[in-house]
Design a protein around this motif. Structure first.
Motif, mmCIF file in Angstrom:
data_model
loop_
_atom_site.group_PDB
_atom_site.id
_atom_site.type_symbol
_atom_site.label_atom_id
_atom_site.label_comp_id
_atom_site.label_asym_id
_atom_site.label_seq_id
_atom_site.Cartn_x
_atom_site.Cartn_y
_atom_site.Cartn_z
ATOM 1 N N VAL A 148 0.847 -1.187 0.000
ATOM 2 C CA VAL A 148 0.000 0.000 0.000
ATOM 3 C C VAL A 148 0.885 1.240 0.000
ATOM 4 C CG1 VAL A 148 -1.833 1.257 1.192
ATOM 5 C CG2 VAL A 148 -1.768 -1.246 1.299
ATOM 6 N N TRP A 149 0.752 2.058 -1.033
ATOM 7 C CA TRP A 149 1.447 3.346 -1.097
ATOM 8 C C TRP A 149 0.512 4.428 -0.589
ATOM 9 C CZ3 TRP A 149 6.343 4.782 -3.174
ATOM 10 C CH2 TRP A 149 7.126 3.696 -3.587
ATOM 11 N N ILE A 150 1.015 5.224 0.356
ATOM 12 C CA ILE A 150 0.220 6.299 0.961
ATOM 13 C C ILE A 150 0.918 7.612 0.620
ATOM 14 C CG2 ILE A 150 -0.741 7.202 3.106
ATOM 15 C CD1 ILE A 150 -0.597 4.324 4.207
ATOM 16 N N LEU A 151 0.329 8.363 -0.293
ATOM 17 C CA LEU A 151 0.953 9.543 -0.868
ATOM 18 C C LEU A 151 0.126 10.793 -0.588
ATOM 19 C CD1 LEU A 151 1.595 8.053 -4.426
ATOM 20 C CD2 LEU A 151 3.177 7.996 -2.486
ATOM 21 N N ASP A 152 0.812 11.935 -0.521
ATOM 22 C CA ASP A 152 0.062 13.182 -0.563
ATOM 23 C C ASP A 152 -0.031 13.620 -2.027
ATOM 24 O OD1 ASP A 152 2.544 14.298 -1.145
ATOM 25 O OD2 ASP A 152 2.558 15.678 0.551
ATOM 26 N N ALA A 153 -0.835 14.667 -2.271
ATOM 27 C CA ALA A 153 -1.086 15.074 -3.650
ATOM 28 C C ALA A 153 0.190 15.495 -4.365
ATOM 29 C CB ALA A 153 -2.109 16.212 -3.666
ATOM 30 N N GLU A 154 1.114 16.127 -3.634
ATOM 31 C CA GLU A 154 2.358 16.562 -4.266
ATOM 32 C C GLU A 154 3.212 15.373 -4.701
ATOM 33 O OE1 GLU A 154 4.188 19.153 -1.414
ATOM 34 O OE2 GLU A 154 3.275 20.930 -2.323
ATOM 35 N N ALA A 155 3.357 14.385 -3.837
ATOM 36 C CA ALA A 155 4.153 13.208 -4.192
ATOM 37 C C ALA A 155 3.531 12.420 -5.343
ATOM 38 C CB ALA A 155 4.325 12.303 -2.978
ATOM 39 N N ALA A 156 2.201 12.503 -5.474
ATOM 40 C CA ALA A 156 1.501 11.754 -6.519
ATOM 41 C C ALA A 156 1.314 12.557 -7.790
ATOM 42 C CB ALA A 156 0.144 11.302 -6.000
ATOM 43 N N SER A 157 1.807 13.771 -7.841
ATOM 44 C CA SER A 157 1.454 14.695 -8.919
ATOM 45 C C SER A 157 1.943 14.271 -10.291
ATOM 46 C CB SER A 157 1.977 16.100 -8.596
ATOM 47 O OG SER A 157 3.401 16.095 -8.492
#
Length: 245
Positions: A230-239
């Motif tokens: 499970v990858w848990i990202l914030d919007a910036e890391a996932a951009s």
């Protein structure tokens, strides 16, 4: 391997989402086996998650055992110690002392190889595994370095190829140091591996790791054989991801 990617818009939501993922798995483990085991990550990324996790009221912490995925060769009270960070952010607020039977830190008092051997022995004793068997952690928390390393499994280092030992003293020439780390067999035997990443500085690497060719970075070797990734990202890391799953 069951891979999931969760993206949260704000840091607060990212922390809340990460805590929810951890709590759900700890509660399930306790319900199924009357205890839960968690392998903690070091570095700065998980610290706010640990602080929030310490406030979680739906976990019977008396049943949770804490281990570490890697450690620097420093005393446990050193500012660079992964153990110290977790103690200050999580264990201390929970009222769990360093000498509590639920706390299983990497020893750092001896030579690196001896420390790694002692940690492996401690893992085997706790999980009651024979040589050739690998313990199954309920929750493994990982971060990702700018070079794609995770735990202390750095690019170009010997421990990347280790398949027999559970823990290794891993020489890291690029940093002129030796780190203590669990090995990929331990990470890939887990029931759930949660990778925490946040910030714009991780966006390009997150996209390369998740959308790019396999085998480029150590963290791509994390592939739980019978568990969840499970990858848990914030919007910036996932951009820069091609898509969110």
């Amino acid at each position: 391997m069951n891979r999931q990617v969760f993206v949260f818009e704000t840091e607060e939501a990212w922390v809340t989402g990460a805590v929810a993922q951890v709590v759900a798995r700890l509660r399930a483990a306790i319900a199924a086996r009357r205890r839960a085991t968690v392998l903690l990550s070091g570095g700065s990324t998980p610290a706010p998650v640990y602080r929030a996790l310490a406030l979680a009221e739906r976990v019977d912490w008396q049943c949770v055992h804490f281990f570490w995925g890697d450690e620097r060769m420093v005393p446990p009270d050193d500012a660079e110690s992964n153990f110290r960070m977790a103690r200050e952010a999580l264990l201390g607020p929970l009222g769990i002392g360093a000498d509590d039977a639920r706390v299983h830190r990497f020893p750092t008092e001896a030579a690196p190889r001896d420390n790694a051997a002692m940690y492996e022995q401690n893992l085997r004793l706790f999980f009651e595994t024979a040589r050739g068997e690998v313990p199954a952690f309920d929750v493994v928390l990982l971060g990702m370095g700018d070079d794609g390393h995770t735990a202390s499994l750095f690019p170009g280092t010997e421990a990347l190829a280790e398949r027999e030992r559970l823990a290794a003293a891993n020489a890291v020439p690029a940093q002129d140091t030796t780190r203590l780390t669990v090995t990929f067999p331990v990470l890939n035997a887990a029931r759930a591996v949660l990778v925490l990443a946040r910030g714009a500085g991780k966006a390009a690497l997150v996209a390369e790791v998740l959308d790019g060719a396999p085998g480029q970075y150590p963290i791509q070797q994390v592939q739980p054989e019978g568990g969840e990734l499970v990858w848990i990202l914030d919007a910036e890391a996932a951009s820069q991801l091609a898509r969110a799953e």
